[in-house]
Scaffold this motif. Sequence first.
Motif, short mmCIF file in Angstrom:
data_model
loop_
_atom_site.label_atom_id
_atom_site.label_comp_id
_atom_site.label_asym_id
_atom_site.label_seq_id
_atom_site.Cartn_x
_atom_site.Cartn_y
_atom_site.Cartn_z
N GLN A 44 3.06 14.55 -8.86
CA GLN A 44 3.99 15.65 -8.89
C GLN A 44 4.38 15.90 -10.49
O GLN A 44 4.77 16.92 -10.96
N PHE A 55 -4.77 18.72 -6.69
CA PHE A 55 -4.73 17.39 -6.16
C PHE A 55 -5.89 17.00 -5.35
O PHE A 55 -6.74 17.71 -4.88
N SER A 97 1.71 6.87 -6.63
CA SER A 97 0.61 7.99 -6.94
C SER A 97 1.24 9.25 -6.76
O SER A 97 1.02 10.21 -7.41
N GLY A 98 1.96 9.53 -5.57
CA GLY A 98 2.54 10.86 -5.35
C GLY A 98 3.40 11.19 -6.26
O GLY A 98 3.36 12.54 -6.81
N VAL A 113 -5.95 6.53 -0.30
CA VAL A 113 -4.78 5.77 -0.65
C VAL A 113 -4.24 7.05 -1.73
O VAL A 113 -4.62 7.08 -2.62
N GLY A 114 -3.21 7.56 -1.41
CA GLY A 114 -2.22 8.15 -2.14
C GLY A 114 -3.13 9.63 -2.35
O GLY A 114 -3.84 10.01 -1.73
N VAL A 115 -2.74 9.89 -3.56
CA VAL A 115 -3.21 11.20 -4.25
C VAL A 115 -3.59 10.90 -5.62
O VAL A 115 -2.97 10.33 -6.34
N ALA A 118 -7.04 13.84 -2.76
CA ALA A 118 -6.82 12.68 -1.96
C ALA A 118 -7.44 11.36 -2.87
O ALA A 118 -8.59 11.54 -3.14
N THR A 173 0.76 4.05 -2.98
CA THR A 173 0.65 5.42 -2.39
C THR A 173 1.75 6.30 -3.10
O THR A 173 1.55 7.50 -3.37
N ALA A 174 2.88 5.83 -2.74
CA ALA A 174 4.05 6.57 -3.04
C ALA A 174 4.29 6.94 -4.59
O ALA A 174 4.66 7.87 -5.18
N ASN A 225 8.75 11.14 -2.38
CA ASN A 225 8.09 10.08 -2.67
C ASN A 225 8.67 8.92 -2.97
O ASN A 225 8.46 7.78 -2.80
N ARG A 275 0.90 -1.14 -0.12
CA ARG A 275 0.08 0.26 -0.16
C ARG A 275 0.73 1.37 -0.11
O ARG A 275 0.60 2.10 -0.87
N ALA A 276 2.11 1.19 0.65
CA ALA A 276 3.08 2.49 0.94
C ALA A 276 3.56 2.56 -0.47
O ALA A 276 3.67 3.60 -0.96
#
Lengths: 227, 244
Positions: B15, B41, B10-11, B52-54, B43, B7-8, B224, B3-4
């Motif tokens: 960007q 942006f 997607s971040g 989850v993420g962005v 969420a 999420t990262a 990220n 999941r991390a």
Amino acid sequence: MDTADALSSAAAGMRLQSDRLDVIAQNLANASTIGYRERTWNAAASGDGVKSFVAASDRQGALRRTGVTTDLALVGRGYFAVATPDGVGYTRDGRFRPGAGDSLVDARGNAVLGALGPARFPRGAHVEPDGRIMKNGAVIDRLRIVGPSGASPSDAGPYLRAPAQNVPTRAAATVHAGYLEESGVDAIAEMSSLVAAQRAYEADQKAAQQADETLRRAVTDVPAVRP
Amino acid sequence: MNRALVTAVSGMAAQQAVLDSIAADLSNVDVVGYRASRPEFAAMLAPDGSAVGVGAPDSQRLFTQGRIDETDDPYDVAIDGDGLFAVTTADGATAYTRAGNFTPDARGHLTLPNGAMLIGVRLPRGTTSITIAADGSVRAAVAGKAGFVRAGNIRLHDFADKSALRLGDDGLLYATSSAGAGCSGSAGADGFGRIKQRALERANVSVAEAMMAILTAQRAYEANAKAVQAADEMLRLANNLERG
């Protein structure tokens, strides 16, 4: 503690740090999301083990001037109330714009709530620091700005929801028109938590290996001992 | 941890999209009347409703005032305040713009460089000079005639939600259903801005702000990427559990 317990508590520690990393990644990904409330991670005893607890923090984000009259930022505790398809949602994201029929909608097109139902925002109106919507010196409506009482609202996507038993109360936040509240994420603190989570995970992994090694010795070496 | 990772990543994607949007704004910094866009942006949602993420940002067009520069050309017009010019494009559609760099054509229409004609103004044959008042009324001095002749009126237009107007390839804005009902009015009245002759409104892009936004986006991208590395490292450690 016997070695099987040591192994399972080391594994629980690894699981906790991995939950913590999920939260850190969530915060870092939203380091530029307007009105985002930083999620805080805490480990606390729960029943027999340790559990992760995630909450939305109250840290004020920096205000950025945009000059757009329908961009609103809150200073102080409180949330804008928005009518979403799943009921009232609470947000600090004040990227509003005029919608159809003199309404005010948020970045997702949901109506922003006023004193009685959707806020009325006719063309040429503006918002006062106390949340009143004014046009030509007359009060048109008042934005519903609430501070969910008691516990932090539960986290459900872009909007925060107030638990059913918590009746939202009026908040003492001031509204700044023409500004947006930047994400409340402190990137430096997140990066140091990231390193801490990684190291704690590593330490737990070593402990698990050690426990595993002890168990292995017990299984292989103990039967070899001759009286 | 997966999941991390998600999420990262997607971040990082978000960007990247911000950098694209800033690049588009910077390349239009010298375009008269260009409206900057602002990445939105949001969420992102997991199927269970937790964040989850962005989300990759949608852009919202910003209608803040651009700098107004004075010029020597009597056909240059700027709006100081709210409102849009309405023009008819070459294929007959109605479009809207903040650009006021008009030139008269042979038939007396005021046209933009892309050929779109300003609605409501028609200069009489033999016009030697024009005067445009703050309320948008246009008067022309015609060769061989004393005084001024009325040559029409520049009306301004607005929408319930201007940010939902569609930007065409020709740089003009087109009405959409989500922009809501349009309204029009005289310049200087009903909340509309005033018309300024011999002036042009520049793009409302601030180069300094764009530069700052680039730096922020770069650092956020890096942060990220670090989270991706950390998740990867943790997965490696988990896989090494067994080796002892």
